[in-house]
Enzyme design. Structure first.
Site, PDB file in Angstrom:
ATOM      1  N   GLY A 179       1.692  -2.620   1.794  1.00  0.00           N
ATOM      2  CA  GLY A 179       0.715  -2.430   2.875  1.00  0.00           C
ATOM      3  C   GLY A 179       1.090  -1.312   3.819  1.00  0.00           C
ATOM      4  O   GLY A 179       0.695  -1.297   4.986  1.00  0.00           O
ATOM      5  N   ALA A 180       1.863  -0.339   3.313  1.00  0.00           N
ATOM      6  CA  ALA A 180       2.316   0.757   4.176  1.00  0.00           C
ATOM      7  C   ALA A 180       1.722   2.096   3.763  1.00  0.00           C
ATOM      8  O   ALA A 180       2.082   3.132   4.308  1.00  0.00           O
ATOM      9  CB  ALA A 180       3.844   0.828   4.149  1.00  0.00           C
TER      10      ALA A 180
ATOM     11  N   SER B  35       2.399   0.776  -3.150  1.00  0.00           N
ATOM     12  CA  SER B  35       3.120  -0.330  -3.796  1.00  0.00           C
ATOM     13  C   SER B  35       2.247  -0.967  -4.883  1.00  0.00           C
ATOM     14  O   SER B  35       2.763  -1.392  -5.920  1.00  0.00           O
ATOM     15  CB  SER B  35       3.529  -1.374  -2.765  1.00  0.00           C
ATOM     16  OG  SER B  35       2.390  -1.884  -2.105  1.00  0.00           O
ATOM     17  N   SER B  36       0.932  -1.021  -4.678  1.00  0.00           N
ATOM     18  CA  SER B  36       0.089  -1.667  -5.693  1.00  0.00           C
ATOM     19  C   SER B  36       0.001  -0.812  -6.959  1.00  0.00           C
ATOM     20  O   SER B  36       0.073  -1.338  -8.069  1.00  0.00           O
ATOM     21  CB  SER B  36      -1.307  -1.996  -5.156  1.00  0.00           C
ATOM     22  OG  SER B  36      -1.954  -0.838  -4.708  1.00  0.00           O
TER      23      SER B  36
ATOM     24  N   ASP C 193      -2.935   8.054  -6.708  1.00  0.00           N
ATOM     25  CA  ASP C 193      -1.694   7.283  -6.628  1.00  0.00           C
ATOM     26  C   ASP C 193      -1.124   7.036  -8.027  1.00  0.00           C
ATOM     27  O   ASP C 193       0.062   7.260  -8.293  1.00  0.00           O
ATOM     28  CB  ASP C 193      -1.941   5.934  -5.939  1.00  0.00           C
ATOM     29  CG  ASP C 193      -2.617   6.104  -4.592  1.00  0.00           C
ATOM     30  OD1 ASP C 193      -2.616   7.231  -4.071  1.00  0.00           O
ATOM     31  OD2 ASP C 193      -3.157   5.108  -4.074  1.00  0.00           O
TER      32      ASP C 193
ATOM     33  N   LEU D   6       2.141   3.488   0.802  1.00  0.00           N
ATOM     34  CA  LEU D   6       3.064   4.193  -0.102  1.00  0.00           C
ATOM     35  C   LEU D   6       2.838   3.759  -1.553  1.00  0.00           C
ATOM     36  O   LEU D   6       3.703   3.922  -2.408  1.00  0.00           O
ATOM     37  CB  LEU D   6       4.517   3.953   0.331  1.00  0.00           C
ATOM     38  CG  LEU D   6       4.849   4.456   1.746  1.00  0.00           C
ATOM     39  CD1 LEU D   6       6.289   4.099   2.124  1.00  0.00           C
ATOM     40  CD2 LEU D   6       4.657   5.981   1.848  1.00  0.00           C
TER      41      LEU D   6
ATOM     42  N   THR E  54      -9.922  13.094  -1.051  1.00  0.00           N
ATOM     43  CA  THR E  54     -10.551  14.110  -1.893  1.00  0.00           C
ATOM     44  C   THR E  54     -10.591  13.649  -3.352  1.00  0.00           C
ATOM     45  O   THR E  54     -11.398  14.144  -4.132  1.00  0.00           O
ATOM     46  CB  THR E  54      -9.758  15.436  -1.847  1.00  0.00           C
ATOM     47  OG1 THR E  54      -8.390  15.134  -2.126  1.00  0.00           O
ATOM     48  CG2 THR E  54      -9.856  16.096  -0.485  1.00  0.00           C
TER      49      THR E  54
HETATM   50  C1  GLA Z   1      -5.730   5.474  -1.357  1.00  0.00           C
HETATM   51  C2  GLA Z   1      -6.418   5.505  -2.713  1.00  0.00           C
HETATM   52  C3  GLA Z   1      -6.338   6.921  -3.311  1.00  0.00           C
HETATM   53  C4  GLA Z   1      -6.824   7.978  -2.325  1.00  0.00           C
HETATM   54  C5  GLA Z   1      -6.166   7.784  -0.962  1.00  0.00           C
HETATM   55  C6  GLA Z   1      -6.731   8.717   0.075  1.00  0.00           C
HETATM   56  O1  GLA Z   1      -4.363   5.682  -1.496  1.00  0.00           O
HETATM   57  O2  GLA Z   1      -5.836   4.585  -3.598  1.00  0.00           O
HETATM   58  O3  GLA Z   1      -7.076   6.973  -4.501  1.00  0.00           O
HETATM   59  O4  GLA Z   1      -8.218   7.956  -2.212  1.00  0.00           O
HETATM   60  O5  GLA Z   1      -6.301   6.449  -0.486  1.00  0.00           O
HETATM   61  O6  GLA Z   1      -6.414  10.024  -0.222  1.00  0.00           O
END
Ligand code: GLA
Length: 343
Positions: free
Chosen positions: A109-110, A114-115, A155, A112, A23
């Site tokens: 790559g999980a 990390s990047s 994120d 969560l 979203t």
């Molecule tokens: C990744 C993207 C976020 C978001 C999610 C899905 O984590 O980095 O910006 O779009 O996918 O909600």
């Protein structure tokens, strides 16, 4: 005369999204929380005038990063993990020259983030000075340049603005962040299922499909189920339906937490998973099995895939101790830096 280097320790947590996926890039609602796992850089830095060097060693990577400033093209930097740091340096006006050591306990790559944690901790180490929102926007631009993935703001904003013991209700249009306290007596559990990467996944295609829907009916954050029903192409209609119903679920989920209605909160997580599986098609068979297994576990209120999808982790809301196979996570304060002013 060369300035003396200053010592610092910077850290940024990972995040898990409780509800509101796919979203953010249409300016919708999300409800993530930080987790008590961090990426940390310990090092020294000095003003560079924009043309020093970034020298970083990572405990988990065989190749160190040696980056000359200014950075021209972050997407070609080697080793690959250094691209996120390079993306940040390229987006800053006068990044400092740093030398340091990186450690992390956020799995890579999980799903969560990390990047995003690496981008934010690197920005703080390189001398970023601004608000959490500005930090998040810098991190988002860096991620897009480094990876080519047209990610949203969730994120980075969650990690920049994190509040201990709270999830965050974020409006990705206004970028307002509202801490939502987590009721006592619940546990948020993350279970890793399978590695994934969003670069090369269908993430960019989903972003494009939302843009197509918006050209037909206007901003999805303002759209109603009735306007979505008028979209001609069946697949684009399903994608838009996910976004519009997910925004509604985020609103209801925040209200359910405020009312201590954990059963309702759990139902909304299950409905979110079904929507990502059926309408948005970002789940996988293995993720569906993990969610069903958790949903069938006594004491679990709800479970769903979390983050970008196509693999990664599932998240569950449960009575404490109900889930034995997973990481119990706690929300912590957002990214921060400590500078040794004596140094
Ligand atoms: C990744 C993207 C976020 C978001 C999610 C899905 O984590 O980095 O910006 O779009 O996918 O909600």
């Amino acid at each position: 005369m060369a300035t003396k280097p200053t010592s610092f320790i910077a850290r940024a947590p990972g995040r898990v999204n409780l509800i509101g996926d796919h979203t953010d890039y249409t300016g919708g609602l999300v409800l993530p929380m930080t987790i008590d796992r961090w990426t940390v850089i310990r090092g020294t830095r000095r003003p560079s005038g924009g043309d020093g060097r970034v020298s970083l060693v990572s405990a988990d990577e065989p190749e160190p990063l040696r980056l000359d400033l200014p950075v021209a093209d972050p997407a070609t930097v080697e080793p690959h993990w250094g691209r996120y740091v390079a993306g940040v340096a390229a987006e800053m006006r006068e990044p400092m020259a740093i030398e340091g050591h990186i450690t992390t306990d956020i799995p890579v790559g999980a799903g969560l983030s990390s990047s995003a944690a690496l981008e934010l901790v690197a920005a703080l180490a390189l001398g970023f000075d601004g608000t959490p929102t500005e930090l998040a926007l810098l991190g988002q631009r860096a991620e897009q340049r480094a990876s080519g993935v047209p990610c949203g703001i969730m994120d980075q904003l969650c990690i920049a603005a994190g509040v201990a013991d709270h999830a965050l209700l974020i409006d990705c249009h206004s970028l307002s962040v509202q801490p939502v306290s987590l009721p006592d007596g619940i546990e948020v559990v993350v279970r890793f299922v399978v590695h994934r990467t969003l670069a090369g996944s269908e993430y960019a295609e989903r972003v494009e499909q939302c843009a197509i829907a918006e050209r037909e009916i206007g901003p999805l954050r303002l759209a109603t189920p009735d306007s979505v029903a008028t979209i001609g192409d069946a697949r684009i209609r399903r994608r838009a339906r996910h976004v519009v119903t997910e925004n509604g679920r985020v609103r209801e989920f925040a209200a359910a937490l405020a009312d201590d209605d954990l059963n309702r909160a759990g139902e909304l997580m299950a409905a979110s998973h079904a929507s990502l599986r059926d309408d948005y098609e970002t789940s996988t068979a293995a993720m569906d099995v993990a969610v069903e297994q958790l949903m069938g576990t006594p004491g679990v209120y709800g479970a769903r895939i979390t983050g970008g999808g196509f693999g990664g982790c599932v998240v569950a809301l449960a009575e404490p101790g109900a889930i034995t196979d997973g990481w119990s996570v706690r929300a912590v304060d957002g990214a921060s830096i400590m500078i040794d002013t004596e140094g």
